[in-house]
Design a protein around this motif. Structure first.
Motif, PDB file in Angstrom:
ATOM      1  N   GLY A   1       0.893  -1.231  -0.047  1.00 41.26           N
ATOM      2  CA  GLY A   1      -0.094  -0.008   0.047  1.00 41.26           C
ATOM      3  C   GLY A   1       0.957   1.145  -0.074  1.00 41.26           C
ATOM      4  O   GLY A   1       0.309   2.250   0.216  1.00 41.26           O
ATOM      5  N   GLY A   2       2.010   0.990   0.075  1.00 38.22           N
ATOM      6  CA  GLY A   2       3.083   2.260  -0.115  1.00 38.22           C
ATOM      7  C   GLY A   2       3.639   2.841   1.351  1.00 38.22           C
ATOM      8  O   GLY A   2       4.246   3.800   1.402  1.00 38.22           O
ATOM      9  N   ASN A   3       3.070   2.184   2.358  1.00 39.91           N
ATOM     10  CA  ASN A   3       3.645   2.354   3.791  1.00 39.91           C
ATOM     11  C   ASN A   3       4.903   1.610   4.268  1.00 39.91           C
ATOM     12  O   ASN A   3       5.016   0.351   3.561  1.00 39.91           O
ATOM     13  N   ALA A   4       5.640   2.024   5.015  1.00 42.09           N
ATOM     14  CA  ALA A   4       6.962   1.432   5.732  1.00 42.09           C
ATOM     15  C   ALA A   4       6.295   0.546   7.120  1.00 42.09           C
ATOM     16  O   ALA A   4       6.654  -0.611   7.088  1.00 42.09           O
ATOM     17  N   SER A   5       5.392   1.198   7.717  1.00 43.05           N
ATOM     18  CA  SER A   5       4.759   0.707   8.846  1.00 43.05           C
ATOM     19  C   SER A   5       3.429  -0.079   9.022  1.00 43.05           C
ATOM     20  O   SER A   5       2.600   0.436   8.503  1.00 43.05           O
ATOM     21  N   VAL A   6       3.547  -1.194   9.646  1.00 41.47           N
ATOM     22  CA  VAL A   6       2.417  -1.918   9.875  1.00 41.47           C
ATOM     23  C   VAL A   6       1.260  -1.071  10.786  1.00 41.47           C
ATOM     24  O   VAL A   6      -0.045  -0.921  10.374  1.00 41.47           O
ATOM     25  N   LEU A   7       1.787  -0.605  11.784  1.00 43.97           N
ATOM     26  CA  LEU A   7       0.809  -0.085  12.759  1.00 43.97           C
ATOM     27  C   LEU A   7       0.721   1.477  12.435  1.00 43.97           C
ATOM     28  O   LEU A   7      -0.728   1.865  12.730  1.00 43.97           O
ATOM     29  N   ASP A   8       1.319   2.133  11.327  1.00 42.80           N
ATOM     30  CA  ASP A   8       0.732   3.424  10.797  1.00 42.80           C
ATOM     31  C   ASP A   8       0.398   3.218   9.378  1.00 42.80           C
ATOM     32  O   ASP A   8       0.894   4.254   8.601  1.00 42.80           O
ATOM     33  N   ASP A   9      -0.334   2.336   9.108  1.00 41.64           N
ATOM     34  CA  ASP A   9      -0.784   2.026   7.757  1.00 41.64           C
ATOM     35  C   ASP A   9      -1.745   2.889   7.328  1.00 41.64           C
ATOM     36  O   ASP A   9      -2.973   2.336   7.111  1.00 41.64           O
ATOM     37  N   PHE A  10      -1.714   3.952   7.079  1.00 48.15           N
ATOM     38  CA  PHE A  10      -3.049   5.027   6.917  1.00 48.15           C
ATOM     39  C   PHE A  10      -3.373   4.900   5.561  1.00 48.15           C
ATOM     40  O   PHE A  10      -4.589   4.955   5.334  1.00 48.15           O
ATOM     41  N   ARG A  11      -2.423   4.328   4.535  1.00 47.00           N
ATOM     42  CA  ARG A  11      -3.318   4.308   3.176  1.00 47.00           C
ATOM     43  C   ARG A  11      -4.198   3.285   3.255  1.00 47.00           C
ATOM     44  O   ARG A  11      -5.189   3.221   2.200  1.00 47.00           O
ATOM     45  N   ASN A  12      -4.066   2.323   3.959  1.00 45.13           N
ATOM     46  CA  ASN A  12      -5.169   1.097   3.895  1.00 45.13           C
ATOM     47  C   ASN A  12      -6.127   1.452   5.218  1.00 45.13           C
ATOM     48  O   ASN A  12      -6.600   0.319   5.741  1.00 45.13           O
ATOM     49  N   ASP A  13      -6.110   2.470   5.734  1.00 51.54           N
ATOM     50  CA  ASP A  13      -7.302   2.880   6.842  1.00 51.54           C
ATOM     51  C   ASP A  13      -6.868   2.290   7.941  1.00 51.54           C
ATOM     52  O   ASP A  13      -7.722   1.672   8.661  1.00 51.54           O
ATOM     53  N   PHE A  14      -5.638   2.088   8.392  1.00 51.78           N
ATOM     54  CA  PHE A  14      -5.070   1.723   9.793  1.00 51.78           C
ATOM     55  C   PHE A  14      -5.809   0.408  10.002  1.00 51.78           C
ATOM     56  O   PHE A  14      -6.272   0.214  11.275  1.00 51.78           O
ATOM     57  N   PRO A  15      -5.358  -0.802   9.343  1.00 55.47           N
ATOM     58  CA  PRO A  15      -6.025  -2.069   9.405  1.00 55.47           C
ATOM     59  C   PRO A  15      -5.421  -2.520  11.092  1.00 55.47           C
ATOM     60  O   PRO A  15      -6.369  -3.211  11.529  1.00 55.47           O
ATOM     61  N   ALA A  16      -4.442  -2.316  11.396  1.00 57.74           N
ATOM     62  CA  ALA A  16      -4.209  -2.791  12.863  1.00 57.74           C
ATOM     63  C   ALA A  16      -4.876  -2.118  13.811  1.00 57.74           C
ATOM     64  O   ALA A  16      -5.141  -2.667  14.897  1.00 57.74           O
ATOM     65  N   LEU A  17      -5.008  -0.989  13.577  1.00 58.22           N
ATOM     66  CA  LEU A  17      -5.721  -0.017  14.876  1.00 58.22           C
ATOM     67  C   LEU A  17      -7.373  -0.555  14.530  1.00 58.22           C
ATOM     68  O   LEU A  17      -8.000  -0.499  15.761  1.00 58.22           O
ATOM     69  N   ARG A  18      -7.820  -1.156  13.524  1.00 55.40           N
ATOM     70  CA  ARG A  18      -9.027  -1.478  13.411  1.00 55.40           C
ATOM     71  C   ARG A  18      -9.063  -3.044  13.921  1.00 55.40           C
ATOM     72  O   ARG A  18     -10.303  -3.815  13.859  1.00 55.40           O
ATOM     73  N   GLY A  19      -8.080  -3.703  14.168  1.00 58.42           N
ATOM     74  CA  GLY A  19      -8.214  -5.236  14.819  1.00 58.42           C
ATOM     75  C   GLY A  19      -7.790  -6.053  13.542  1.00 58.42           C
ATOM     76  O   GLY A  19      -8.415  -7.194  13.678  1.00 58.42           O
ATOM     77  N   LEU A  20      -7.509  -5.740  12.347  1.00 57.83           N
ATOM     78  CA  LEU A  20      -7.670  -6.471  11.349  1.00 57.83           C
ATOM     79  C   LEU A  20      -6.453  -7.164  10.663  1.00 57.83           C
ATOM     80  O   LEU A  20      -6.214  -7.744   9.664  1.00 57.83           O
ATOM     81  N   VAL A  21      -5.447  -7.009  11.565  1.00 55.24           N
ATOM     82  CA  VAL A  21      -4.045  -7.437  11.142  1.00 55.24           C
ATOM     83  C   VAL A  21      -3.510  -8.652  12.016  1.00 55.24           C
ATOM     84  O   VAL A  21      -3.591  -8.521  13.144  1.00 55.24           O
ATOM     85  N   ASP A  22      -3.141  -9.729  11.378  1.00 50.52           N
ATOM     86  CA  ASP A  22      -2.466 -10.675  12.085  1.00 50.52           C
ATOM     87  C   ASP A  22      -1.259 -10.309  12.902  1.00 50.52           C
ATOM     88  O   ASP A  22      -0.466  -9.627  12.179  1.00 50.52           O
ATOM     89  N   PHE A  23      -0.921 -10.907  14.166  1.00 51.13           N
ATOM     90  CA  PHE A  23       0.108 -10.620  14.666  1.00 51.13           C
ATOM     91  C   PHE A  23       0.426 -11.780  15.684  1.00 51.13           C
ATOM     92  O   PHE A  23      -0.600 -12.657  15.894  1.00 51.13           O
ATOM     93  N   GLU A  24       1.442 -11.940  16.287  1.00 51.84           N
ATOM     94  CA  GLU A  24       1.885 -12.925  17.114  1.00 51.84           C
ATOM     95  C   GLU A  24       1.375 -12.589  18.593  1.00 51.84           C
ATOM     96  O   GLU A  24       1.917 -11.512  19.093  1.00 51.84           O
ATOM     97  N   LYS A  25       0.567 -13.556  19.078  1.00 50.23           N
ATOM     98  CA  LYS A  25       0.144 -12.978  20.566  1.00 50.23           C
ATOM     99  C   LYS A  25       1.331 -13.383  21.348  1.00 50.23           C
ATOM    100  O   LYS A  25       1.810 -14.377  21.463  1.00 50.23           O
ATOM    101  N   SER A  26       1.105 -12.312  22.340  1.00 52.43           N
ATOM    102  CA  SER A  26       2.529 -12.430  23.454  1.00 52.43           C
ATOM    103  C   SER A  26       2.085 -13.370  24.487  1.00 52.43           C
ATOM    104  O   SER A  26       1.038 -13.374  24.927  1.00 52.43           O
TER     105      SER A  26
END
Length: 163
Positions: A136-161
């Motif tokens: 999408g043109g971003n470097a950051s997963v957390l600050d992916d504004f071009r895709n409407d911040f999917p991590a902040l919307r709970g839509l990105v896979d990540f490793e559970k701590s």
């Protein structure tokens, strides 16, 4: 050798920073479709501390101010030996940052020089999630504004701590 007293103090200060920013943002309106108030909230909720170490001699220092790209390229070329992490790190002040961790969960930072009192607090993301943000043109997963911040919307896979 790691200065455990300075590192512990640095980690407390880093978590205090994340907590403070999250508290301030929680009083502000957020979009209805957001699960998290910001990157700090996501990292504080889902992240964990990581142990610092000197960068292995096999890993060269990469371009400053390109931490997300550096970490992605290093993890992608490691044949599974390293995982991509994004979160916040500090040696002087807290910064949104990207780095890798090895199989022993120790930091391998291709961007910053080693600082024995630095602290790192972040979330492991699978390379597919990182690649999606990069596409999408971003470097950051957390600050992916071009895709409407999917991590902040709970839509990105990540490793559970587990810590």
């Amino acid at each position: 050798m790691i200065d455990t007293k300075k590192t512990a103090k640095s980690l407390v200060e880093l978590k205090d920073y994340l907590t403070m920013v999250t508290a301030v943002r929680s009083r502000m309106p957020k979009p209805d479709n957001f699960t998290f108030s910001g990157t700090e909230d996501f990292v504080l909720t889902n992240g964990r501390p990581w142990t610092t170490q000197r960068r292995p001699t096999s890993v060269r220092q990469m371009t400053m101010n390109h931490c997300f790209d550096n970490a992605y390229r290093l993890a992608a070329s490691s044949r599974g030996r390293l995982r991509y992490v994004e979160g916040f790190a500090t040696s002087v002040i807290p910064m949104h940052h990207g780095w890798c961790v090895d199989r022993e969960d120790k930091v391998v930072d291709p961007t910053w020089a080693y600082d024995k009192s630095a602290s790192y607090f972040g979330v492991v993301f699978p390379l597919a999630s990182v690649k999606s943000a990069r596409t999408g043109g971003n470097a950051s997963v957390l600050d992916d504004f071009r895709n409407d911040f999917p991590a902040l919307r709970g839509l990105v896979d990540f490793e559970k701590s587990l810590v």
